[in-house]
Motif scaffolding. Structure first.
Motif, short mmCIF file in Angstrom:
data_model
loop_
_atom_site.label_atom_id
_atom_site.label_comp_id
_atom_site.label_asym_id
_atom_site.label_seq_id
_atom_site.Cartn_x
_atom_site.Cartn_y
_atom_site.Cartn_z
N GLY A 199 -25.00 -2.97 -23.45
CA GLY A 199 -26.17 -2.12 -23.61
C GLY A 199 -27.01 -2.10 -22.34
N GLU A 200 -28.23 -1.58 -22.48
CA GLU A 200 -29.12 -1.41 -21.33
C GLU A 200 -29.88 -2.68 -21.05
N HIS A 201 -30.02 -2.97 -19.76
CA HIS A 201 -30.75 -4.15 -19.31
C HIS A 201 -31.59 -3.79 -18.09
N ASP A 248 -24.21 -13.95 -7.76
CA ASP A 248 -23.24 -13.37 -8.69
C ASP A 248 -23.85 -13.31 -10.08
N LEU A 249 -24.11 -12.12 -10.56
CA LEU A 249 -24.65 -11.91 -11.91
C LEU A 249 -23.47 -11.76 -12.86
N ASP A 250 -23.27 -12.72 -13.75
CA ASP A 250 -22.16 -12.68 -14.70
C ASP A 250 -22.57 -11.86 -15.92
N THR A 251 -22.11 -10.61 -15.98
CA THR A 251 -22.49 -9.73 -17.08
C THR A 251 -21.76 -10.07 -18.37
N LYS A 252 -20.74 -10.94 -18.30
CA LYS A 252 -20.03 -11.34 -19.52
C LYS A 252 -20.92 -12.15 -20.45
N LYS A 253 -22.00 -12.71 -19.91
CA LYS A 253 -22.93 -13.48 -20.73
C LYS A 253 -24.01 -12.59 -21.35
N LEU A 254 -24.00 -11.31 -21.01
CA LEU A 254 -25.00 -10.37 -21.52
C LEU A 254 -24.40 -9.53 -22.64
N THR A 255 -25.25 -9.06 -23.53
CA THR A 255 -24.78 -8.15 -24.57
C THR A 255 -24.56 -6.77 -23.97
N ASN A 278 -32.56 -0.79 -13.49
CA ASN A 278 -31.98 -0.58 -14.81
C ASN A 278 -30.47 -0.48 -14.67
N PHE A 279 -29.75 -1.14 -15.56
CA PHE A 279 -28.28 -1.06 -15.56
C PHE A 279 -27.78 -1.20 -16.98
N THR A 280 -26.55 -0.75 -17.19
CA THR A 280 -25.93 -0.81 -18.50
C THR A 280 -24.69 -1.69 -18.43
N VAL A 281 -24.59 -2.63 -19.35
CA VAL A 281 -23.44 -3.52 -19.43
C VAL A 281 -22.45 -2.93 -20.44
N ALA A 282 -21.19 -2.86 -20.05
CA ALA A 282 -20.14 -2.35 -20.94
C ALA A 282 -18.91 -3.26 -20.79
N PHE A 302 -35.35 -11.99 -12.81
CA PHE A 302 -35.62 -11.98 -14.24
C PHE A 302 -34.73 -10.94 -14.90
N LEU A 303 -34.27 -11.24 -16.11
CA LEU A 303 -33.50 -10.27 -16.89
C LEU A 303 -34.31 -9.81 -18.07
N ASP A 304 -34.36 -8.50 -18.25
CA ASP A 304 -35.06 -7.87 -19.37
C ASP A 304 -36.51 -8.37 -19.42
N ASP A 305 -36.99 -8.80 -20.56
CA ASP A 305 -38.38 -9.22 -20.70
C ASP A 305 -38.53 -10.74 -20.69
N ASP A 306 -37.52 -11.45 -20.18
CA ASP A 306 -37.57 -12.91 -20.17
C ASP A 306 -38.69 -13.38 -19.25
#
Length: 135
Positions: free
Chosen positions: A38-40, A29-36, A59-63, A11-15
């Motif tokens: 910030g913190e997730h 493979d978690l594609d972070t390009k589809k995420l905004t 917890n991880f941060t996407v940049a 699950f990602l975030d509160d989904d």
């Protein structure tokens, strides 16, 4: 599903709906390009063949966006007057080639380097004066 393997739900975030439902062991493979940017939170719920459940949150941060560097203002600084800011934004490029253009942020010379230079020049002048007086 075979009964001798554990199952994991990602699950990602509160989904409320999992992004993946997999049998272990698995490489995902978690594609972070589809995420905004910030913190997730990645929540992993495991289910053993006997029906027991476990949970782990990471917890991880996407940049993925361009990196932003700023000099002249830090987080939670107390300031007044006019600030001279040096701002640079640069992209990482793609993962297969290194992007040189704009990837380096010019910086001012730190004050401690100026102190070392002044001390060295002062010592050099003192040495020159005292060594010429001896001759």
């Amino acid at each position: 599903m075979t009964k001798d393997r554990s199952k994991v739900f990602l699950f990602l975030d509160d989904d409320l709906h999992p992004i993946a439902e997999l049998e272990t062991p698995i490489v995902f493979d978690l594609d972070t390009k589809k995420l905004t940017d910030g913190e997730h939170v990645l929540k992993i719920i495991s289910q053993s063949p006997s029906g027991k459940e476990g949970i782990r949150k990471i917890n991880f941060t996407v940049a993925n966006g361009p990196s932003i560097r700023i000099e002249g203002l830090k987080n939670k600084d107390v300031v007044d007057g006019t600030l001279s800011l040096m701002i640079n934004a640069y992209d990482k490029g793609n993962q297969k080639s290194f992007l040189i253009n704009g990837s380096e942020t010019p910086q001012t010379i730190p004050f401690w380097i100026w102190i070392i230079i002044i001390l060295f020049v002062g010592w050099a002048v003192y040495y020159e004066i005292t060594s010429s007086a001896i001759q």
